[in-house]
Design a protein around this motif. Structure first.
Motif, PDB file in Angstrom:
ATOM      1  N   THR A  25       1.014  -1.543   0.056  1.00 24.86           N
ATOM      2  CA  THR A  25      -0.039   0.091   0.052  1.00 24.86           C
ATOM      3  C   THR A  25       0.948   1.320   0.212  1.00 24.86           C
ATOM      4  O   THR A  25       0.650   2.623  -0.226  1.00 24.86           O
ATOM      5  CB  THR A  25      -0.741  -0.274   1.287  1.00 24.86           C
ATOM      6  N   ALA A  26       1.881   0.964   0.394  1.00 25.24           N
ATOM      7  CA  ALA A  26       2.694   1.991   1.230  1.00 25.24           C
ATOM      8  C   ALA A  26       3.536   2.663  -0.668  1.00 25.24           C
ATOM      9  O   ALA A  26       3.737   3.888  -1.090  1.00 25.24           O
ATOM     10  CB  ALA A  26       3.797   1.926   2.050  1.00 25.24           C
ATOM     11  N   ILE A  27       3.735   1.613  -1.478  1.00 20.15           N
ATOM     12  CA  ILE A  27       4.280   1.813  -2.536  1.00 20.15           C
ATOM     13  C   ILE A  27       3.942   2.223  -3.129  1.00 20.15           C
ATOM     14  O   ILE A  27       4.120   3.246  -4.167  1.00 20.15           O
ATOM     15  CB  ILE A  27       4.787   0.299  -3.391  1.00 20.15           C
ATOM     16  N   GLU A  28       2.185   1.951  -3.369  1.00 20.37           N
ATOM     17  CA  GLU A  28       0.991   2.527  -4.138  1.00 20.37           C
ATOM     18  C   GLU A  28       0.758   4.019  -4.550  1.00 20.37           C
ATOM     19  O   GLU A  28       0.601   4.512  -5.067  1.00 20.37           O
ATOM     20  CB  GLU A  28      -0.219   1.081  -3.707  1.00 20.37           C
ATOM     21  N   LEU A  29       1.266   4.256  -3.244  1.00 21.07           N
ATOM     22  CA  LEU A  29       0.721   5.993  -2.508  1.00 21.07           C
ATOM     23  C   LEU A  29       1.645   6.299  -2.953  1.00 21.07           C
ATOM     24  O   LEU A  29       2.337   7.793  -3.075  1.00 21.07           O
ATOM     25  CB  LEU A  29       0.312   6.153  -0.907  1.00 21.07           C
ATOM     26  N   ASP A  30       3.399   5.637  -3.078  1.00 22.54           N
ATOM     27  CA  ASP A  30       4.383   6.427  -3.579  1.00 22.54           C
ATOM     28  C   ASP A  30       5.721   5.778  -4.188  1.00 22.54           C
ATOM     29  O   ASP A  30       6.557   5.412  -3.693  1.00 22.54           O
ATOM     30  CB  ASP A  30       4.954   7.194  -2.206  1.00 22.54           C
ATOM     31  N   PRO A  31       5.200   4.876  -5.387  1.00 19.12           N
ATOM     32  CA  PRO A  31       6.512   3.722  -6.129  1.00 19.12           C
ATOM     33  C   PRO A  31       7.601   4.289  -6.119  1.00 19.12           C
ATOM     34  O   PRO A  31       8.807   3.602  -5.862  1.00 19.12           O
ATOM     35  CB  PRO A  31       5.708   4.427  -7.497  1.00 19.12           C
ATOM     36  N   THR A  32       8.254   5.930  -5.624  1.00 21.51           N
ATOM     37  CA  THR A  32       8.999   6.002  -5.626  1.00 21.51           C
ATOM     38  C   THR A  32       9.775   5.794  -4.012  1.00 21.51           C
ATOM     39  O   THR A  32      11.122   6.571  -3.762  1.00 21.51           O
ATOM     40  CB  THR A  32      10.094   7.596  -5.971  1.00 21.51           C
ATOM     41  N   TYR A  33       8.918   5.482  -3.020  1.00 20.88           N
ATOM     42  CA  TYR A  33       9.815   5.524  -1.642  1.00 20.88           C
ATOM     43  C   TYR A  33      10.444   4.137  -1.369  1.00 20.88           C
ATOM     44  O   TYR A  33      10.025   3.277  -1.115  1.00 20.88           O
ATOM     45  CB  TYR A  33       8.339   5.126  -1.020  1.00 20.88           C
ATOM     46  N   ALA A  34      11.561   4.784  -1.761  1.00 21.84           N
ATOM     47  CA  ALA A  34      12.992   3.639  -0.949  1.00 21.84           C
ATOM     48  C   ALA A  34      12.426   2.838  -0.352  1.00 21.84           C
ATOM     49  O   ALA A  34      12.988   1.570   0.165  1.00 21.84           O
ATOM     50  CB  ALA A  34      14.442   4.699  -1.582  1.00 21.84           C
ATOM     51  N   ARG A  35      12.667   3.710   1.227  1.00 21.26           N
ATOM     52  CA  ARG A  35      12.890   3.098   1.984  1.00 21.26           C
ATOM     53  C   ARG A  35      11.402   1.378   2.326  1.00 21.26           C
ATOM     54  O   ARG A  35      11.303   0.612   3.149  1.00 21.26           O
ATOM     55  CB  ARG A  35      12.173   3.650   3.752  1.00 21.26           C
ATOM     56  N   ALA A  36      10.029   1.893   1.163  1.00 20.39           N
ATOM     57  CA  ALA A  36       9.018   1.135   1.282  1.00 20.39           C
ATOM     58  C   ALA A  36       9.673  -0.217   0.335  1.00 20.39           C
ATOM     59  O   ALA A  36       9.484  -1.635   1.330  1.00 20.39           O
ATOM     60  CB  ALA A  36       8.272   1.354   1.037  1.00 20.39           C
ATOM     61  N   PHE A  37      10.339  -0.281  -0.419  1.00 21.34           N
ATOM     62  CA  PHE A  37      10.819  -1.556  -1.269  1.00 21.34           C
ATOM     63  C   PHE A  37      12.085  -2.262  -0.761  1.00 21.34           C
ATOM     64  O   PHE A  37      12.311  -2.889  -0.358  1.00 21.34           O
ATOM     65  CB  PHE A  37      11.251  -0.939  -2.043  1.00 21.34           C
ATOM     66  N   GLY A  38      13.201  -1.518   0.169  1.00 23.25           N
ATOM     67  CA  GLY A  38      13.806  -1.455   1.126  1.00 23.25           C
ATOM     68  C   GLY A  38      12.924  -2.734   1.654  1.00 23.25           C
ATOM     69  O   GLY A  38      13.670  -3.841   2.216  1.00 23.25           O
ATOM     70  N   MET A  39      12.120  -2.564   2.759  1.00 19.46           N
ATOM     71  CA  MET A  39      11.653  -3.437   3.943  1.00 19.46           C
ATOM     72  C   MET A  39      11.426  -4.514   3.561  1.00 19.46           C
ATOM     73  O   MET A  39      10.758  -5.665   4.073  1.00 19.46           O
ATOM     74  CB  MET A  39      10.398  -1.715   4.762  1.00 19.46           C
ATOM     75  N   LEU A  40       9.883  -3.925   2.126  1.00 16.52           N
ATOM     76  CA  LEU A  40       9.693  -5.365   1.441  1.00 16.52           C
ATOM     77  C   LEU A  40      10.604  -5.599   0.842  1.00 16.52           C
ATOM     78  O   LEU A  40       9.859  -7.441   1.334  1.00 16.52           O
ATOM     79  CB  LEU A  40       8.844  -4.281   0.215  1.00 16.52           C
ATOM     80  N   ALA A  41      11.583  -6.260   0.758  1.00 17.16           N
ATOM     81  CA  ALA A  41      12.510  -6.898   0.300  1.00 17.16           C
ATOM     82  C   ALA A  41      13.071  -7.829   1.498  1.00 17.16           C
ATOM     83  O   ALA A  41      13.628  -8.740   2.042  1.00 17.16           O
ATOM     84  CB  ALA A  41      13.710  -6.349   0.018  1.00 17.16           C
ATOM     85  N   PHE A  42      13.223  -6.814   2.977  1.00 21.82           N
ATOM     86  CA  PHE A  42      13.275  -7.545   4.274  1.00 21.82           C
ATOM     87  C   PHE A  42      12.955  -8.479   4.580  1.00 21.82           C
ATOM     88  O   PHE A  42      13.366  -9.462   4.668  1.00 21.82           O
ATOM     89  CB  PHE A  42      14.231  -6.572   5.264  1.00 21.82           C
ATOM     90  N   VAL A  43      11.718  -8.089   4.200  1.00 19.90           N
ATOM     91  CA  VAL A  43       9.982  -8.515   5.069  1.00 19.90           C
ATOM     92  C   VAL A  43      10.108 -10.282   3.897  1.00 19.90           C
ATOM     93  O   VAL A  43      10.126 -11.457   4.611  1.00 19.90           O
ATOM     94  CB  VAL A  43       9.124  -8.364   5.028  1.00 19.90           C
TER      95      VAL A  43
END
Length: 581
Positions: A356-374
């Motif tokens: 959902t965070a990435i849908e709201l902001d597709p440039t949000y690097a930390r959302a991608f980083g945490m998604l990868a970690f999880v």
């Protein structure tokens, strides 16, 4: 002839009133400028990956390959230039533009350069003006505050252009209507610590502690830290936290006091929520006053190691008070992080928050980083996402790194993802980069200890972990699990057991580590009890051999991997065939 062109961020700067200063005292001015260039300006430019194109008397022209780097350099320049000077104070104006330039050897020309020079002329002494193009590139990536100055007519520029003026959080500044929001980052001010020692001659120590905390907290890009000049404006004032919060536009305050008596000093620190006035965290440090500057450094390191962690919990509590429709991408990431820190069995819910965070902001690097970690870490939850979660994790961490390679938390996520994937050289590379970006973040120190352990130097890993955890007696339980794993790998099974047994309700996978420790010691009754508890609590249809393989893959050295497999086998958790797989 085809001209060589490229897109670049250009910083133009010059000294305010340089001609007057040289008339008044030419020798002192030239010496001061030369020393400032050598000691402060040019190292700062290199630090932000800039290139000095030329120095024209009192002016600088600097090229950057990133608008973010250029603005970060400009702000660091203006915030640090006064303190960098010993006697004569030189003040600068700075302009930053992003545009097309023409390259001629080492020189650069064109409208992109001319506009940067014109913007510098619009800046106040000690100020920064940026172009609209720069503002669009940095507004979601940096926490600095700029106000819209509207369209300006500039000399030798055909059309009026929109410009933005930097605001350094001055409490006396009048900022009308269209202030750029500083984004979703938590805002914090460190007030001057009270000197309770009874003498003004001790003021330097209490001020020094406060200033160092401001400086070190500023290394955390996830925080917006108000500059010293603004926060120190409240020194010795009897002003309520809520009023200071409104004046400075901050959500949190760090307050403190220093009391020296004989050869001892007591420093008290507290973190306050300006909205509620509630104290979030407090700590007291009592020390012998032997080397006062070493003590000042120790207190600063201790506070800065703990404060962002305590602040994180408070930020999550704020997010919880918001209705779902008002949540930003940042809030969704915070909720995901809170859930990930407190439970290991809600991976699907965490993933939904991050998506959902990435849908709201597709440039949000930390959302991608945490998604990868999880995704990567799901191999240890007995509910892995697909057959090979690390493949998806690597795709997302590459995306995060492409969006923001200079974020220490993303570099840390990358280190962890690559460790789980068994790519140890990449893991070591990224944790080294993360630590260089922010050595004060205790979570990075923990990650560094974990990776050092699994990459073959368990003794050094143990030392790093103990040093980090000494800064935070109330550290999260799962960080002590890392200490226990390192103890196991050093064959210190009793130490590992003591750490594992501190938990009243340990995560289910930890029971298998505890069983391995007991089995290695030959305490088979205790090992069987741990295995029985694991079997009772493990998810239905979970595959422990998948987990054991993933755990072994963390180890760079085959002997360390075999050591874990041997412990699991002795405990009766796996068969003999896994050791050869």
């Amino acid at each position: 002839m085809i001209l060589e062109r490229r897109l670049a961020a250009i910083l133009a700067a010059d000294v305010v009133g340089y001609s007057r200063l040289t008339r008044e005292d030419e020798q002192a001015t030239l010496v001061a400028f030369s020393k400032l260039r050598e000691d402060f300006i040019e190292p700062l430019i290199v630090q932000h990956h800039g290139r000095v194109v030329k120095v024209m008397g009192d002016g600088y022209l600097v090229e950057f390959n990133s608008a973010v780097n250029a603005v970060q350099c400009a702000v660091a320049w203006q915030q640090g230039v006064t303190e960098a000077q010993d006697t004569k104070t030189l003040t600068f104006r700075i302009g930053v533009n992003l545009g097309d330039i023409v390259v001629e050897g080492d020189d650069i020309l064109g409208d992109g350069v001319n506009l940067a020079a014109r913007l510098e002329g619009l800046a106040d002494p000690g100020g920064i003006v940026i172009s609209d193009m720069v503002q669009k590139n940095v507004c979601h990536k940096l926490h600095f505050k700029f106000i819209d100055q509207g369209k300006q007519t500039l000399k030798n520029i055909d059309q009026a252009l929109r410009t933005w003026k930097w605001v350094d959080g001055d409490v006396n500044a009048t900022v009308a209507g269209d202030v750029v929001a500083i984004g979703d980052k938590p805002t914090i001010a460190v007030l001057a610590f009270k000197n309770l020692s009874g003498g003004p001659e001790q003021e330097y120590f209490s001020d020094g502690v406060s200033e160092d905390i401001i400086t070190e907290l500023g290394r955390f890009p996830e925080l917006f830290v108000i500059a010293r000049n603004s926060s120190f404006a409240y020194k010795n004032a009897r002003t309520l936290a809520g009023n200071i919060g409104r004046d400075l536009g901050v959500q949190y305050l760090v307050q403190g006091s220093v009391r020296k008596a004989g050869e001892r000093v007591r420093i008290s620190v507290q973190l306050v929520d300006t909205e509620t006035g509630n104290q979030i965290w407090a700590e007291r440090y009592d020390r012998q006053l032997e080397d006062i500057f070493e003590l000042q450094d120790e207190i600063t390191r201790s506070v800065v190691a703990v404060l962002p962690i305590r602040l994180q919990s408070a930020i999550v509590e704020r997010a919880k008070r918001k209705p779902v429709k008002s949540l930003s991408a940042y809030d969704f990431v915070l909720r995901a992080r809170y859930m990930e820190n407190h439970t290991s069995d809600k991976v699907p819910e965490i993933l939904e928050l991050l998506k959902t965070a990435i849908e709201l902001d597709p440039t949000y690097a930390r959302a991608f980083g945490m998604l990868a970690f999880v995704q990567a870490y799901s191999v240890f939850t007995f509910s892995p996402i697909g057959d090979d979660p690390t493949a998806s994790a690597e795709v997302n961490i590459r995306k995060a790194l492409s969006l923001d390679p200079d974020d220490h938390l993303i570099q840390s996520d990358a280190a962890h993802v690559y460790l789980i994937a068994g790519k140890h050289h990449l893991s070591e590379k990224h944790i080294k980069r993360a630590y260089a970006l922010n050595p004060n973040d205790i979570s990075l120190q923990i990650e560094r200890g974990i990776i050092t352990n699994y990459c073959g130097d368990s003794q050094l890993g143990l030392e790093i972990l103990k040093t980090a955890l000494a800064h935070d007696p109330l550290a999260r339980d799962h960080w002590f699990e890392s200490l226990a794993e390192t103890s196991y790998m050093l064959r210190k099974y009793e130490d590992a057991i003591e750490l594992y047994e501190q938990w009243q309700n340990p995560p289910v996978h930890m029971l298998t580590h505890l069983a391995a420790c007991y089995a290695q010691l030959g305490q088979m009754d205790n090992a069987r009890q741990a295995v029985e508890e694991f079997e009772r609590r493990r998810p239905a249809n979970s595959d422990f051999e998948f987990y054991a393989n993933a755990h072994a893959r963390l180890c760079k050295r085959s002997e360390d991997a075999n050591h874990w497999v041997e412990g699991y086998r002795k405990a009766g958790l796996i068969g003999h065939n896994l050791a050869d797989s």
